[in-house]
Write a protein that holds these residues in place. Structure first.
Motif, PDB file in Angstrom:
ATOM      1  N   VAL A 184      10.765  -1.031 -12.848  1.00  0.00           N
ATOM      2  CA  VAL A 184       9.357  -1.052 -13.242  1.00  0.00           C
ATOM      3  C   VAL A 184       8.795   0.345 -13.020  1.00  0.00           C
ATOM      4  O   VAL A 184       9.296   1.097 -12.186  1.00  0.00           O
ATOM      5  CB  VAL A 184       8.514  -2.078 -12.444  1.00  0.00           C
ATOM      6  N   THR A 185       7.757   0.674 -13.782  1.00  0.00           N
ATOM      7  CA  THR A 185       7.042   1.923 -13.532  1.00  0.00           C
ATOM      8  C   THR A 185       6.069   1.658 -12.394  1.00  0.00           C
ATOM      9  O   THR A 185       5.402   0.617 -12.365  1.00  0.00           O
ATOM     10  CB  THR A 185       6.277   2.374 -14.798  1.00  0.00           C
ATOM     11  N   MET A 186       6.004   2.574 -11.435  1.00  0.00           N
ATOM     12  CA  MET A 186       5.055   2.470 -10.327  1.00  0.00           C
ATOM     13  C   MET A 186       4.300   3.786 -10.234  1.00  0.00           C
ATOM     14  O   MET A 186       4.848   4.845 -10.536  1.00  0.00           O
ATOM     15  CB  MET A 186       5.767   2.154  -9.011  1.00  0.00           C
ATOM     16  N   VAL A 187       3.028   3.704  -9.816  1.00  0.00           N
ATOM     17  CA  VAL A 187       2.160   4.872  -9.777  1.00  0.00           C
ATOM     18  C   VAL A 187       1.351   4.865  -8.486  1.00  0.00           C
ATOM     19  O   VAL A 187       0.981   3.808  -7.967  1.00  0.00           O
ATOM     20  CB  VAL A 187       1.182   4.849 -10.988  1.00  0.00           C
ATOM     21  N   LYS A 188       1.072   6.066  -7.984  1.00  0.00           N
ATOM     22  CA  LYS A 188       0.177   6.228  -6.834  1.00  0.00           C
ATOM     23  C   LYS A 188      -0.704   7.442  -7.091  1.00  0.00           C
ATOM     24  O   LYS A 188      -0.201   8.517  -7.425  1.00  0.00           O
ATOM     25  CB  LYS A 188       0.963   6.432  -5.541  1.00  0.00           C
ATOM     26  N   LYS A 189      -2.012   7.248  -6.932  1.00  0.00           N
ATOM     27  CA  LYS A 189      -2.942   8.381  -7.044  1.00  0.00           C
ATOM     28  C   LYS A 189      -2.903   9.136  -5.731  1.00  0.00           C
ATOM     29  O   LYS A 189      -2.912   8.543  -4.656  1.00  0.00           O
ATOM     30  CB  LYS A 189      -4.353   7.883  -7.316  1.00  0.00           C
ATOM     31  N   LEU A 190      -2.876  10.465  -5.822  1.00  0.00           N
ATOM     32  CA  LEU A 190      -2.880  11.304  -4.624  1.00  0.00           C
ATOM     33  C   LEU A 190      -4.330  11.701  -4.332  1.00  0.00           C
ATOM     34  O   LEU A 190      -5.032  12.160  -5.206  1.00  0.00           O
ATOM     35  CB  LEU A 190      -2.037  12.556  -4.851  1.00  0.00           C
ATOM     36  N   HIS A 191      -4.741  11.496  -3.095  1.00  0.00           N
ATOM     37  CA  HIS A 191      -6.106  11.858  -2.714  1.00  0.00           C
ATOM     38  C   HIS A 191      -6.124  13.291  -2.216  1.00  0.00           C
ATOM     39  O   HIS A 191      -5.320  13.648  -1.355  1.00  0.00           O
ATOM     40  CB  HIS A 191      -6.638  10.898  -1.656  1.00  0.00           C
TER      41      HIS A 191
ATOM     42  N   VAL B 281       1.600  10.464  -8.583  1.00  0.00           N
ATOM     43  CA  VAL B 281       3.062  10.388  -8.584  1.00  0.00           C
ATOM     44  C   VAL B 281       3.433   9.105  -9.322  1.00  0.00           C
ATOM     45  O   VAL B 281       2.844   8.054  -9.074  1.00  0.00           O
ATOM     46  CB  VAL B 281       3.624  10.326  -7.146  1.00  0.00           C
ATOM     47  N   MET B 282       4.387   9.199 -10.244  1.00  0.00           N
ATOM     48  CA  MET B 282       4.901   8.000 -10.910  1.00  0.00           C
ATOM     49  C   MET B 282       6.411   7.956 -10.739  1.00  0.00           C
ATOM     50  O   MET B 282       7.025   8.957 -10.382  1.00  0.00           O
ATOM     51  CB  MET B 282       4.487   7.951 -12.385  1.00  0.00           C
ATOM     52  N   MET B 283       6.968   6.781 -10.969  1.00  0.00           N
ATOM     53  CA  MET B 283       8.424   6.630 -10.850  1.00  0.00           C
ATOM     54  C   MET B 283       8.877   5.425 -11.646  1.00  0.00           C
ATOM     55  O   MET B 283       8.066   4.549 -11.974  1.00  0.00           O
ATOM     56  CB  MET B 283       8.819   6.452  -9.393  1.00  0.00           C
ATOM     57  N   HIS B 284      10.168   5.388 -11.931  1.00  0.00           N
ATOM     58  CA  HIS B 284      10.838   4.194 -12.418  1.00  0.00           C
ATOM     59  C   HIS B 284      11.554   3.631 -11.191  1.00  0.00           C
ATOM     60  O   HIS B 284      12.582   4.165 -10.792  1.00  0.00           O
ATOM     61  CB  HIS B 284      11.841   4.518 -13.521  1.00  0.00           C
ATOM     62  N   ALA B 285      10.976   2.602 -10.597  1.00  0.00           N
ATOM     63  CA  ALA B 285      11.540   2.024  -9.368  1.00  0.00           C
ATOM     64  C   ALA B 285      12.477   0.876  -9.713  1.00  0.00           C
ATOM     65  O   ALA B 285      12.163   0.039 -10.562  1.00  0.00           O
ATOM     66  CB  ALA B 285      10.417   1.515  -8.471  1.00  0.00           C
ATOM     67  N   ARG B 286      13.614   0.848  -9.030  1.00  0.00           N
ATOM     68  CA  ARG B 286      14.496  -0.303  -9.169  1.00  0.00           C
ATOM     69  C   ARG B 286      13.730  -1.529  -8.676  1.00  0.00           C
ATOM     70  O   ARG B 286      12.991  -1.451  -7.690  1.00  0.00           O
ATOM     71  CB  ARG B 286      15.758  -0.109  -8.336  1.00  0.00           C
ATOM     72  N   LYS B 287      13.935  -2.647  -9.354  1.00  0.00           N
ATOM     73  CA  LYS B 287      13.217  -3.876  -8.998  1.00  0.00           C
ATOM     74  C   LYS B 287      13.427  -4.216  -7.521  1.00  0.00           C
ATOM     75  O   LYS B 287      12.506  -4.686  -6.853  1.00  0.00           O
ATOM     76  CB  LYS B 287      13.697  -5.010  -9.905  1.00  0.00           C
ATOM     77  N   THR B 288      14.606  -3.942  -7.002  1.00  0.00           N
ATOM     78  CA  THR B 288      14.921  -4.255  -5.603  1.00  0.00           C
ATOM     79  C   THR B 288      14.124  -3.395  -4.616  1.00  0.00           C
ATOM     80  O   THR B 288      14.055  -3.714  -3.439  1.00  0.00           O
ATOM     81  CB  THR B 288      16.424  -4.042  -5.329  1.00  0.00           C
ATOM     82  N   ALA B 289      13.518  -2.294  -5.084  1.00  0.00           N
ATOM     83  CA  ALA B 289      12.794  -1.378  -4.188  1.00  0.00           C
ATOM     84  C   ALA B 289      11.273  -1.507  -4.300  1.00  0.00           C
ATOM     85  O   ALA B 289      10.547  -0.796  -3.618  1.00  0.00           O
ATOM     86  CB  ALA B 289      13.209   0.064  -4.487  1.00  0.00           C
ATOM     87  N   ILE B 290      10.793  -2.425  -5.132  1.00  0.00           N
ATOM     88  CA  ILE B 290       9.343  -2.537  -5.344  1.00  0.00           C
ATOM     89  C   ILE B 290       8.595  -2.729  -4.031  1.00  0.00           C
ATOM     90  O   ILE B 290       7.589  -2.064  -3.781  1.00  0.00           O
ATOM     91  CB  ILE B 290       9.017  -3.682  -6.341  1.00  0.00           C
ATOM     92  N   GLY B 291       9.071  -3.623  -3.184  1.00  0.00           N
ATOM     93  CA  GLY B 291       8.396  -3.909  -1.906  1.00  0.00           C
ATOM     94  C   GLY B 291       8.256  -2.660  -1.039  1.00  0.00           C
ATOM     95  O   GLY B 291       7.200  -2.421  -0.439  1.00  0.00           O
ATOM     96  N   PHE B 292       9.307  -1.860  -0.974  1.00  0.00           N
ATOM     97  CA  PHE B 292       9.285  -0.603  -0.201  1.00  0.00           C
ATOM     98  C   PHE B 292       8.157   0.299  -0.696  1.00  0.00           C
ATOM     99  O   PHE B 292       7.366   0.802   0.091  1.00  0.00           O
ATOM    100  CB  PHE B 292      10.643   0.100  -0.328  1.00  0.00           C
ATOM    101  N   TYR B 293       8.082   0.510  -2.005  1.00  0.00           N
ATOM    102  CA  TYR B 293       7.065   1.405  -2.558  1.00  0.00           C
ATOM    103  C   TYR B 293       5.659   0.817  -2.453  1.00  0.00           C
ATOM    104  O   TYR B 293       4.702   1.551  -2.214  1.00  0.00           O
ATOM    105  CB  TYR B 293       7.411   1.780  -4.006  1.00  0.00           C
ATOM    106  N   GLU B 294       5.529  -0.510  -2.611  1.00  0.00           N
ATOM    107  CA  GLU B 294       4.206  -1.138  -2.483  1.00  0.00           C
ATOM    108  C   GLU B 294       3.634  -0.923  -1.087  1.00  0.00           C
ATOM    109  O   GLU B 294       2.439  -0.648  -0.937  1.00  0.00           O
ATOM    110  CB  GLU B 294       4.275  -2.634  -2.811  1.00  0.00           C
TER     111      GLU B 294
END
Length: 145
Positions: free
Chosen positions: A136-143, A104-117
């Motif tokens: 910022v672009t954020m990514v998570k590998k799905l297991h 899953v990838m996303m363009h996360a608002r800078k203010t939401a980075i902590g939530f997604y991390e």
């Protein structure tokens, strides 16, 4: 708090668009383009409801056979920080995994980075401006189990 997929063009979809407008667009004095909303017919639309009232939502848009993009994550202002967003995100990840996506990838608002991390997403690349604010672009590998 039931979380479910909804259909484009329904009464529930109208609530979803209204919520996204209130939380994501109105503070930036932006509106939705009808063509933009029309394209969402191809997206996976996910909402959390309590009785008939929408609590939060997100969309999943296919990028390619391995990657899906999370977009338009929004939660009612009075419910932010209470686990609604995390629950919606887990549901969305399960839908993506069940559909065979590997990340899953996303363009996360800078203010939401902590939530997604906190939920396992990693920043990938440099900050950029989208709809007038830093992202910022954020990514998570799905297991897959």
């Amino acid at each position: 708090m039931p979380i479910k997929q909804i259909d484009h063009g329904t009464k529930e979809y109208k609530q979803m668009v209204d919520l996204r407008y209130e939380i994501l667009r109105k503070p930036l004095q932006l509106n939705f383009d009808p063509a933009e909303l029309e394209k969402e017919k191809n997206d996976i639309l996910i909402c959390a409801f309590e009785e008939e009232k929408i609590l939060g939502c997100c969309l999943l848009t296919k990028i390619d056979k391995d990657c899906i993009r999370l977009r338009q994550m929004a939660v009612q202002n009075n419910l932010q920080g209470k686990g609604v967003g995390a629950s919606i995100l887990h549901y969305a990840e399960n839908v993506a995994r069940d559909a065979g996506y590997k990340k899953v990838m996303m363009h996360a608002r800078k203010t939401a980075i902590g939530f997604y991390e906190k939920l396992g997403y990693k920043v990938s690349g440099h900050e950029f401006i989208e709809i007038s604010i830093p992202h910022v672009t954020m990514v998570k590998k799905l297991h897959h189990f």
